[in-house]
Scaffold this active site. Sequence first.
Site, PDB file in Angstrom:
ATOM      1  N   ARG A  93      91.498  14.955  43.359  1.00 19.81           N
ATOM      2  CA  ARG A  93      92.584  15.657  42.664  1.00 19.81           C
ATOM      3  C   ARG A  93      92.065  16.170  41.326  1.00 19.81           C
ATOM      4  O   ARG A  93      91.673  15.388  40.462  1.00 19.81           O
ATOM      5  CB  ARG A  93      93.773  14.707  42.462  1.00 19.81           C
ATOM      6  N   HIS A 138      98.181  20.330  33.960  1.00 17.33           N
ATOM      7  CA  HIS A 138      97.972  18.978  33.450  1.00 17.33           C
ATOM      8  C   HIS A 138      97.811  19.082  31.929  1.00 17.33           C
ATOM      9  O   HIS A 138      96.773  18.731  31.376  1.00 17.33           O
ATOM     10  CB  HIS A 138      96.764  18.327  34.126  1.00 17.33           C
ATOM     11  N   GLU A 183     103.409  14.988  35.434  1.00 14.84           N
ATOM     12  CA  GLU A 183     104.169  14.169  34.487  1.00 14.84           C
ATOM     13  C   GLU A 183     104.938  14.985  33.451  1.00 14.84           C
ATOM     14  O   GLU A 183     104.591  14.996  32.259  1.00 14.84           O
ATOM     15  CB  GLU A 183     103.242  13.176  33.779  1.00 14.84           C
ATOM     16  N   ASN A 323     103.157   8.811  39.899  1.00 16.16           N
ATOM     17  CA  ASN A 323     102.072   8.137  39.175  1.00 16.16           C
ATOM     18  C   ASN A 323     102.638   6.820  38.673  1.00 16.16           C
ATOM     19  O   ASN A 323     103.650   6.815  37.968  1.00 16.16           O
ATOM     20  CB  ASN A 323     101.623   8.966  37.967  1.00 16.16           C
ATOM     21  N   TYR A 325     101.822   3.090  36.730  1.00 15.38           N
ATOM     22  CA  TYR A 325     100.905   2.227  35.980  1.00 15.38           C
ATOM     23  C   TYR A 325     101.540   0.898  35.604  1.00 15.38           C
ATOM     24  O   TYR A 325     100.913  -0.139  35.674  1.00 15.38           O
ATOM     25  CB  TYR A 325     100.451   2.919  34.686  1.00 15.38           C
ATOM     26  N   GLU A 395      98.547   8.845  41.071  1.00 18.66           N
ATOM     27  CA  GLU A 395      97.735   8.162  40.062  1.00 18.66           C
ATOM     28  C   GLU A 395      98.105   6.686  40.049  1.00 18.66           C
ATOM     29  O   GLU A 395      99.279   6.346  40.164  1.00 18.66           O
ATOM     30  CB  GLU A 395      97.982   8.702  38.638  1.00 18.66           C
TER      31      GLU A 395
HETATM   32  C1  GBH Z   1      98.638   9.596  32.974  1.00 20.96           C
HETATM   33  O1  GBH Z   1      99.507   9.397  31.922  1.00 20.96           O
HETATM   34  C2  GBH Z   1      98.036  10.967  32.880  1.00 20.96           C
HETATM   35  O2  GBH Z   1      98.421  11.799  33.947  1.00 20.96           O
HETATM   36  C3  GBH Z   1      96.551  10.966  32.741  1.00 20.96           C
HETATM   37  O3  GBH Z   1      96.129  12.205  32.292  1.00 20.96           O
HETATM   38  C4  GBH Z   1      96.144   9.825  31.864  1.00 20.96           C
HETATM   39  O4  GBH Z   1      94.789   9.863  31.564  1.00 20.96           O
HETATM   40  C5  GBH Z   1      96.479   8.547  32.584  1.00 20.96           C
HETATM   41  O5  GBH Z   1      97.785   8.539  33.052  1.00 20.96           O
HETATM   42  C6  GBH Z   1      96.240   7.294  31.776  1.00 20.96           C
HETATM   43  O6  GBH Z   1      97.034   7.260  30.634  1.00 20.96           O
HETATM   44  O7  GBH Z   1     101.024   5.566  23.414  1.00 20.96           O
HETATM   45  O8  GBH Z   1     103.374   5.106  23.055  1.00 20.96           O
HETATM   46  O9  GBH Z   1     102.482   7.323  22.734  1.00 20.96           O
HETATM   47  C7  GBH Z   1     100.019   8.097  31.847  1.00 20.96           C
HETATM   48  C8  GBH Z   1     101.227   8.033  31.037  1.00 20.96           C
HETATM   49  C9  GBH Z   1     101.836   9.009  29.031  1.00 20.96           C
HETATM   50  C10 GBH Z   1     101.446   6.668  29.192  1.00 20.96           C
HETATM   51  C11 GBH Z   1     101.813   8.892  27.546  1.00 20.96           C
HETATM   52  C12 GBH Z   1     101.407   6.568  27.717  1.00 20.96           C
HETATM   53  C13 GBH Z   1     102.060   7.569  25.656  1.00 20.96           C
HETATM   54  C14 GBH Z   1     102.774   6.401  25.113  1.00 20.96           C
HETATM   55  N1  GBH Z   1     101.020   7.967  29.622  1.00 20.96           N
HETATM   56  N2  GBH Z   1     102.190   7.594  27.101  1.00 20.96           N
HETATM   57  S1  GBH Z   1     102.392   6.097  23.448  1.00 20.96           S
END
Ligand code: GBH
Length: 498
Positions: A93, A138, A183, A323, A325, A395
Amino acid sequence: MIKYIGFVCVLVVLAGAERRFPDGFKFGAATAAYQVEGAWNVSDKTPSIWDTYVHEKPHVIADGSNGDVACNSYYKWREDIELAAELGLHYYRLSISWPRLLPNGFTNIISEDGMRFYNDLIDGLLEKGIEPVVTLYHWDLPQNLQDLGGWTNPLIVGWFKDYARIVYTLFGDRVKTWITINEAIAVCEVAYTMGAFAPGISSPGIGSYLCGKNILMAHAAAWRVYDEEFKPKYHGKVSLTNLVFWMEPYSEEFIEEAELAMQYAAGFYSHAIYTKEGGWPPTFEKYIAEKSKREGYPRSRLPAFTEEEKKFVKGTHDFYAVNYYSSRLARSLQPGETAGLWPFFGAGEIDVFLDVHPDWPQADNSWFFVNPPGLRKLLVWLKKNYGDLEYMIMENGYSTSDRDLNDSKRIQYYQDHLEQVLLAIQDGVNVTRYTAWTLLDNFEWTDGYTSKFGLIDVDFNDPSRKRTLRKSAWFYANIIETHSLDDINTINSFNGEY
Ligand code: GBH
């Protein structure tokens, strides 16, 4: 390597096929243009909002770094493909940089070099039998479109549609799985609520909602262009991918709060597309309307969809991509409390407090706490709310701050989450793909290079950006090879060369 594969095969036969993934289930890995490509100003490429952001405000990036060179994948793409092939990925991807392909954002000029780069990459993958899965957006908006309001300007619906048509025209003969937007929550909330991501404009509950509506409309426009003009000849599939944290009720008492939080976390960018009635999630819409009224606004801060717009967005999907996490515990906000952990603004807006369970281990990011069962619960929730669709995990992965090649925590994360995917499949959710984030360490947005999600280590101090497979890469390769989790203990104790 050959000896190792032989060893694995014997064990698979011995272990039986209990924890096999369904036939046809596919495994991949993902990256994104700005995070890996580098070459930020070569040829006729113009700056994206991330180029501007990191250059103007290096202090907002943890290590003051930027994506000017990143993994240098613009030049090292052949090696990336070799590595993807070594892992046995079924698909890779990648995302297209809008300002690399269309230097002024509009479609009157198409960059020859941009076109050549993505053609080479796509052809290179196909030559190795790896399917290219392509994301249109993205997060790297052309800066000149930002100057005109970016995602808060409704005209972007047309700009994005034009861009999408060019991409489908150029690559649609070879790319069959498309993601329009990665996202939207990050594009609208993290950028416009928190002002933390490019363009770094803080406009909570106003800019973020304008962005939210426009991005849904833009996705729908891009889906419809494909559906009408390309699907008849290319037979591909198009959807968007949503970041969703599983919202677990703090206790029995807070089931309603957790459900409202899910309607915000998943529903904001899903309800309009995936439900029969369309539009915003009703509970969320009502909440914001009442709140806006109390605050003295003449109308809801959440821009309404007209009936025509609802119809336009509804049904614009060929699958559901998610996605995943991390998870949160949700309960009602006590007086004087702020919303807790990210995604805190949305939670604050609906007066929900977000926390984590003390048993959920923290990865090396402020927002990242590990709760594998959340993935299964989320998939079941999505099916219940949006129907018996094809579900793709676009993801999932784990971050560390060190460069240890023996990354046992990452291995554990993958193992635990893949187990939950199998359980969700047993629950009846039609999950067809699993995508590891990420193939190789890369520019992790505001965390710069301090946070590493890669199956493959990249030496950012080395001008050649040397890549080295971690143990998790072998672990993942083994799962792909055996199409099951039967054999995972072998690799856990594997101490061979890598
Ligand atoms: C994804 O975002 C993205 O698609 C990818 O590009 C990224 O590298 C990967 O996951 C890992 O992060 O720190 O309080 O400001 C994941 C979602 C969005 C989670 C932004 C953290 C910021 C929170 N992320 N978010 S803060």
